[in-house]
Design a protein around this motif. Structure first.
Motif, PDB file in Angstrom:
ATOM      1  N   THR A   4       0.841  -1.197   0.000  1.00 56.46           N
ATOM      2  CA  THR A   4       0.000   0.000   0.000  1.00 56.46           C
ATOM      3  C   THR A   4       0.872   1.240   0.000  1.00 56.46           C
ATOM      4  O   THR A   4       1.892   1.291   0.688  1.00 56.46           O
ATOM      5  CB  THR A   4      -0.912   0.009   1.243  1.00 56.46           C
ATOM      6  OG1 THR A   4      -1.725  -1.161   1.210  1.00 56.46           O
ATOM      7  CG2 THR A   4      -1.797   1.230   1.292  1.00 56.46           C
ATOM      8  N   GLN A   5       0.458   2.242  -0.778  1.00 54.68           N
ATOM      9  CA  GLN A   5       1.151   3.528  -0.797  1.00 54.68           C
ATOM     10  C   GLN A   5       0.262   4.560  -0.114  1.00 54.68           C
ATOM     11  O   GLN A   5      -0.905   4.726  -0.474  1.00 54.68           O
ATOM     12  CB  GLN A   5       1.455   3.955  -2.226  1.00 54.68           C
ATOM     13  CG  GLN A   5       2.444   3.043  -2.907  1.00 54.68           C
ATOM     14  CD  GLN A   5       2.833   3.562  -4.274  1.00 54.68           C
ATOM     15  OE1 GLN A   5       2.070   4.242  -4.936  1.00 54.68           O
ATOM     16  NE2 GLN A   5       4.036   3.233  -4.685  1.00 54.68           N
ATOM     17  N   TRP A   6       0.819   5.241   0.852  1.00 54.80           N
ATOM     18  CA  TRP A   6       0.108   6.240   1.641  1.00 54.80           C
ATOM     19  C   TRP A   6       0.540   7.630   1.197  1.00 54.80           C
ATOM     20  O   TRP A   6       1.740   7.893   1.052  1.00 54.80           O
ATOM     21  CB  TRP A   6       0.420   6.042   3.121  1.00 54.80           C
ATOM     22  CG  TRP A   6      -0.034   4.710   3.626  1.00 54.80           C
ATOM     23  CD1 TRP A   6       0.676   3.536   3.586  1.00 54.80           C
ATOM     24  CD2 TRP A   6      -1.290   4.398   4.197  1.00 54.80           C
ATOM     25  NE1 TRP A   6      -0.083   2.519   4.119  1.00 54.80           N
ATOM     26  CE2 TRP A   6      -1.300   3.022   4.509  1.00 54.80           C
ATOM     27  CE3 TRP A   6      -2.434   5.156   4.491  1.00 54.80           C
ATOM     28  CZ2 TRP A   6      -2.388   2.399   5.093  1.00 54.80           C
ATOM     29  CZ3 TRP A   6      -3.512   4.528   5.086  1.00 54.80           C
ATOM     30  CH2 TRP A   6      -3.483   3.173   5.374  1.00 54.80           C
ATOM     31  N   THR A   7      -0.423   8.511   0.977  1.00 55.97           N
ATOM     32  CA  THR A   7      -0.131   9.878   0.530  1.00 55.97           C
ATOM     33  C   THR A   7      -1.067  10.860   1.230  1.00 55.97           C
ATOM     34  O   THR A   7      -2.141  10.495   1.708  1.00 55.97           O
ATOM     35  CB  THR A   7      -0.320  10.023  -0.989  1.00 55.97           C
ATOM     36  OG1 THR A   7      -1.656   9.625  -1.334  1.00 55.97           O
ATOM     37  CG2 THR A   7       0.688   9.192  -1.772  1.00 55.97           C
ATOM     38  N   TRP A   8      -0.643  12.109   1.265  1.00 53.73           N
ATOM     39  CA  TRP A   8      -1.458  13.197   1.800  1.00 53.73           C
ATOM     40  C   TRP A   8      -1.847  14.146   0.676  1.00 53.73           C
ATOM     41  O   TRP A   8      -1.037  14.403  -0.219  1.00 53.73           O
ATOM     42  CB  TRP A   8      -0.671  14.011   2.834  1.00 53.73           C
ATOM     43  CG  TRP A   8      -0.410  13.320   4.119  1.00 53.73           C
ATOM     44  CD1 TRP A   8       0.765  12.740   4.505  1.00 53.73           C
ATOM     45  CD2 TRP A   8      -1.317  13.138   5.194  1.00 53.73           C
ATOM     46  NE1 TRP A   8       0.639  12.205   5.767  1.00 53.73           N
ATOM     47  CE2 TRP A   8      -0.641  12.441   6.217  1.00 53.73           C
ATOM     48  CE3 TRP A   8      -2.661  13.490   5.409  1.00 53.73           C
ATOM     49  CZ2 TRP A   8      -1.243  12.104   7.422  1.00 53.73           C
ATOM     50  CZ3 TRP A   8      -3.254  13.156   6.619  1.00 53.73           C
ATOM     51  CH2 TRP A   8      -2.552  12.473   7.599  1.00 53.73           C
ATOM     52  N   THR A   9      -3.050  14.681   0.744  1.00 56.58           N
ATOM     53  CA  THR A   9      -3.466  15.807  -0.097  1.00 56.58           C
ATOM     54  C   THR A   9      -3.936  16.903   0.847  1.00 56.58           C
ATOM     55  O   THR A   9      -4.342  16.636   1.989  1.00 56.58           O
ATOM     56  CB  THR A   9      -4.576  15.419  -1.080  1.00 56.58           C
ATOM     57  OG1 THR A   9      -5.680  14.862  -0.353  1.00 56.58           O
ATOM     58  CG2 THR A   9      -4.070  14.433  -2.120  1.00 56.58           C
ATOM     59  N   GLU A  23       5.169  13.422  -0.982  1.00 56.39           N
ATOM     60  CA  GLU A  23       5.823  12.185  -0.570  1.00 56.39           C
ATOM     61  C   GLU A  23       4.868  10.996  -0.617  1.00 56.39           C
ATOM     62  O   GLU A  23       3.667  11.143  -0.442  1.00 56.39           O
ATOM     63  CB  GLU A  23       6.379  12.315   0.856  1.00 56.39           C
ATOM     64  CG  GLU A  23       7.622  13.163   0.948  1.00 56.39           C
ATOM     65  CD  GLU A  23       7.300  14.643   1.095  1.00 56.39           C
ATOM     66  OE1 GLU A  23       6.133  15.019   0.931  1.00 56.39           O
ATOM     67  OE2 GLU A  23       8.221  15.411   1.355  1.00 56.39           O
ATOM     68  N   VAL A  24       5.432   9.842  -0.842  1.00 57.30           N
ATOM     69  CA  VAL A  24       4.700   8.573  -0.766  1.00 57.30           C
ATOM     70  C   VAL A  24       5.326   7.792   0.379  1.00 57.30           C
ATOM     71  O   VAL A  24       6.548   7.671   0.466  1.00 57.30           O
ATOM     72  CB  VAL A  24       4.813   7.784  -2.095  1.00 57.30           C
ATOM     73  CG1 VAL A  24       4.140   6.430  -1.967  1.00 57.30           C
ATOM     74  CG2 VAL A  24       4.216   8.589  -3.243  1.00 57.30           C
ATOM     75  N   ALA A  31       3.410   8.059   7.399  1.00 53.81           N
ATOM     76  CA  ALA A  31       2.652   9.214   6.919  1.00 53.81           C
ATOM     77  C   ALA A  31       2.216  10.086   8.092  1.00 53.81           C
ATOM     78  O   ALA A  31       2.288  11.329   8.019  1.00 53.81           O
ATOM     79  CB  ALA A  31       1.442   8.753   6.111  1.00 53.81           C
ATOM     80  N   ASP A  55      -3.397   4.102  -1.458  1.00 56.18           N
ATOM     81  CA  ASP A  55      -3.505   3.752  -2.877  1.00 56.18           C
ATOM     82  C   ASP A  55      -4.497   4.649  -3.615  1.00 56.18           C
ATOM     83  O   ASP A  55      -5.282   4.211  -4.446  1.00 56.18           O
ATOM     84  CB  ASP A  55      -3.882   2.284  -3.049  1.00 56.18           C
ATOM     85  CG  ASP A  55      -2.768   1.343  -2.602  1.00 56.18           C
ATOM     86  OD1 ASP A  55      -1.591   1.763  -2.650  1.00 56.18           O
ATOM     87  OD2 ASP A  55      -3.071   0.214  -2.206  1.00 56.18           O
ATOM     88  N   GLY A  56      -4.476   5.947  -3.270  1.00 56.50           N
ATOM     89  CA  GLY A  56      -5.296   6.930  -3.967  1.00 56.50           C
ATOM     90  C   GLY A  56      -6.729   7.039  -3.491  1.00 56.50           C
ATOM     91  O   GLY A  56      -7.479   7.879  -3.977  1.00 56.50           O
TER      92      GLY A  56
END
Length: 69
Positions: A4-9, A23-24, A31, A55-56
């Motif tokens: 799983t890829q964790w991201t912030w917006t 960052e990923v 995160a 994952d988006g």
């Protein structure tokens, strides 16, 4: 199996996107540590809230970046 890829917006007070770190992160914990260390700088750039995604896909409710009263 892909990790799983964790991201912030980030959004401003009117809900417009604000550029963040981009960052990923490999884990949710990574995160969360990052946002804890960087929220003040994000506020300086106009971000009012942060949304963590896995994952988006949104993972939880948006997080306010305003300091606690």
């Amino acid at each position: 199996m892909r990790a799983t890829q964790w991201t912030w917006t980030f959004e401003d007070a009117e809900g417009r996107p604000v550029e963040g770190g981009g960052e990923v992160f490999p884990t949710q914990a990574d995160a969360e540590v990052w946002i804890g260390e960087n929220w003040r700088g994000l506020r300086e750039r106009g971000a009012e809230s942060a949304q963590l995604s896995a994952d988006g896909q949104p993972f939880s409710r948006p997080l306010s970046l305003r300091p606690a009263d």
